[in-house]
Design an enzyme around this catalytic site. Structure first.
Site, PDB file in Angstrom:
ATOM      1  N   TYR A   1     -15.327  -0.918  17.193  1.00  0.00           N
ATOM      2  CA  TYR A   1     -16.434  -1.250  16.298  1.00  0.00           C
ATOM      3  C   TYR A   1     -15.995  -1.223  14.829  1.00  0.00           C
ATOM      4  CZ  TYR A   1     -20.090  -0.768  19.916  1.00  0.00           C
ATOM      5  OH  TYR A   1     -20.902  -0.918  21.015  1.00  0.00           O
TER       6      TYR A   1
ATOM      7  N   LYS B   1      -7.935   4.091  28.328  1.00  0.00           N
ATOM      8  CA  LYS B   1      -7.458   3.030  29.218  1.00  0.00           C
ATOM      9  C   LYS B   1      -5.975   2.865  28.892  1.00  0.00           C
ATOM     10  CE  LYS B   1      -7.794  -0.185  32.267  1.00  0.00           C
ATOM     11  NZ  LYS B   1      -7.977   0.129  33.696  1.00  0.00           N
TER      12      LYS B   1
ATOM     13  N   ASP C   1     -12.219   2.942  33.913  1.00  0.00           N
ATOM     14  CA  ASP C   1     -12.742   2.298  35.134  1.00  0.00           C
ATOM     15  C   ASP C   1     -12.959   3.345  36.235  1.00  0.00           C
ATOM     16  OD1 ASP C   1      -9.981   2.608  35.134  1.00  0.00           O
ATOM     17  OD2 ASP C   1      -9.546   0.740  36.193  1.00  0.00           O
TER      18      ASP C   1
ATOM     19  N   ASP D   1     -19.892   3.790  24.706  1.00  0.00           N
ATOM     20  CA  ASP D   1     -21.117   2.977  24.687  1.00  0.00           C
ATOM     21  C   ASP D   1     -21.475   2.592  26.110  1.00  0.00           C
ATOM     22  OD1 ASP D   1     -23.192   1.230  23.851  1.00  0.00           O
ATOM     23  OD2 ASP D   1     -21.808  -0.457  23.997  1.00  0.00           O
TER      24      ASP D   1
ATOM     25  N   ASP E   1     -24.597   4.225  28.821  1.00  0.00           N
ATOM     26  CA  ASP E   1     -25.651   3.477  29.517  1.00  0.00           C
ATOM     27  C   ASP E   1     -25.662   3.849  30.996  1.00  0.00           C
ATOM     28  OD1 ASP E   1     -26.553   2.087  27.301  1.00  0.00           O
ATOM     29  OD2 ASP E   1     -26.573   0.155  28.320  1.00  0.00           O
TER      30      ASP E   1
HETATM   31  C1  IPM Z   1     -25.971   1.986  21.562  1.00  0.00           C
HETATM   32  C2  IPM Z   1     -26.297   0.532  21.490  1.00  0.00           C
HETATM   33  C3  IPM Z   1     -25.623  -0.115  20.308  1.00  0.00           C
HETATM   34  C4  IPM Z   1     -24.155   0.140  20.363  1.00  0.00           C
HETATM   35  C5  IPM Z   1     -25.953  -1.597  20.257  1.00  0.00           C
HETATM   36  C6  IPM Z   1     -27.388  -1.828  19.902  1.00  0.00           C
HETATM   37  C7  IPM Z   1     -25.025  -2.363  19.376  1.00  0.00           C
HETATM   38  O1  IPM Z   1     -25.937  -0.107  22.671  1.00  0.00           O
HETATM   39  O2  IPM Z   1     -26.355   2.733  20.659  1.00  0.00           O
HETATM   40  O3  IPM Z   1     -25.349   2.391  22.523  1.00  0.00           O
HETATM   41  O4  IPM Z   1     -23.429  -0.453  21.139  1.00  0.00           O
HETATM   42  O5  IPM Z   1     -23.690   0.966  19.597  1.00  0.00           O
HETATM   43 MG    MG Z   2     -25.137   1.151  24.089  1.00  0.00          MG
END
Ligand code: IPM
Ligand code: MG
Length: 357
Positions: free
Chosen positions: A138, A189, A222, A246, A250
């Site tokens: 990022y 990785k 992975d 990230d 999720d």
């Molecule tokens: C998170 C989100 C953000 C990220 C998006 C909205 C870009 O997915 O906070 O995990 O990837 O940082």
């Molecule tokens: Mg995210």
């Protein structure tokens, strides 16, 4: 009376709905405790602001936020504004401008909420993911050349620095050390990516020497998805790059029942600048205005904020109230219930006021 200055930025989609809920819970906590107060100032920045002013926040936005002790953030993203504009116009400039390099994402299965994993319940999954939040994939480095032509090229360069990796590694080891199991998993990785990722592994080993009481291991990202799914009990604290974490967070949110309960804290561990607290879920315009957004992620991040501000007992009280309410089955539709945002919020505020917590 201790006073903390909070900048609230509800922003887009369900952001305003969940931040309003979070502020109500924080109000109830102040009344209940009586020994701290929050002075909250709201900022109307976000996609609507962008449509009026051509920017997501004023040019001096970062300067305006600097005097605050913490930032309480909703979500960014609108159907009619490109995502890279909303993100790079507000949330990422705050994270990067205030060098909030530690992104902390706790995950637990709350009582009353079902994990999609068979036979896995509260206690089987209690993780904190530490996401490197200032560089890596990022970092914003890269570019496009020969746009639109057949020879067009786009690069997206992941940048890892010794300073950046060492400081996040120390943060993660320290956090692991503060938790009962003192267990850290370092994710990379480094089989396929042989430069920056191998440096991660090396720095992890160096920093580990400073924390002899922490047990640590390494996982490739992975294989990590498999371990999280099949052996959730084997993990505790996890550290990974910006992009890997990230993705893993999720997955963590889904395994704990819903992204609607997942919180995050963007921390400047050196406390030079305000840190920022937000739910992970994003703006969710498919349910915006319906009154059914899950406020639990925002309550949880409010608890992280209170902890950061030194109000540990209020933070604990808030999480106990949330757990009492989820255990009672007062749940929004994303976690299988029928309650509205308002009903969950009211129940949490009542639990805070109740004498048993
Ligand atoms: C998170 C989100 C953000 C990220 C998006 C909205 C870009 O997915 O906070 O995990 O990837 O940082
Ligand atoms: Mg995210």
């Amino acid at each position: 009376m201790r006073t903390h200055k909070i900048a609230a930025i509800p922003a887009d989609g369900i952001g305003p709905e969940v931040i309003a809920a979070g502020l109500q819970a924080l109000e109830a906590l102040q009344q209940r405790s009586g020994d701290f107060s929050l002075s909250v100032q709201e900022f109307d920045w976000g996609s609507d602001y962008y449509k009026k002013h051509g920017r997501m926040m004023p040019e001096d936005g970062i300067q305006q936020l600097k005097p605050f002790d913490a930032i309480f953030f909703g979500a960014v993203g609108a159907p009619d504004v490109p995502d890279h504009i909303t993100l790079w116009g507000l949330r990422l400039p705050i994270c990067q401008g205030f060098d909030q390099y530690a992104n902390v994402r706790p995950t637990r299965i709350l009582p009353g909420i079902a994990s999609p994993l068979a036979g896995v319940g509260p206690g089987d999954l209690d993780w904190v993911i530490v996401r490197e939040n200032s560089e890596g994939e990022y970092s914003g480095h890269g570019g496009r050349a020969h746009r639109g032509l057949p020879e067009e090229v786009g690069t997206e360069v992941a940048i890892f620095t010794r300073v950046g990796v060492t400081r996040i590694m120390r943060y993660a080891f320290r956090l692991a050390q503060s938790r009962p199991r003192k267990l850290l998993t370092v994710v990379t990785k480094s089989n396929a990516q042989r430069h920056g990722m191998v440096m991660w592994d090396e720095i992890a080993a160096e920093v580990a020497a400073e924390f002899p009481d922490v047990t640590w291991d390494k996982m490739l990202v992975d294989a990590m998805t498999v371990r999280m799914t099949l052996k959730p009990q084997s993990l505790d604290t996890i550290v990974a790059t910006n992009l890997h974490a990230d993705i893993l967070s999720d997955l963590a949110g889904a395994l704990a029942g819903s992204l609607g309960v997942a919180p995050t804290a963007n921390i400047d561990p050196e406390r030079r600048y305000p840190s920022m607290f937000e739910p992970i879920h994003g703006s969710a315009f498919d349910i915006t205005g319906k009154g059914i957004a899950n406020p639990v992620a925002t309550f949880w991040t409010a608890a992280q904020m209170l902890d950061h501000l030194g109000e540990a007992s209020a933070a604990t009280r808030l999480m106990r109230a949330v757990e009492a309410v989820t255990a009672d089955g007062v749940l929004t539709p994303d976690v299988g219930g029928r309650a509205t945002t308002e009903e969950v919020t009211r129940a949490v505020c009542e639990a805070i006021r109740g004498s048993n917590i």
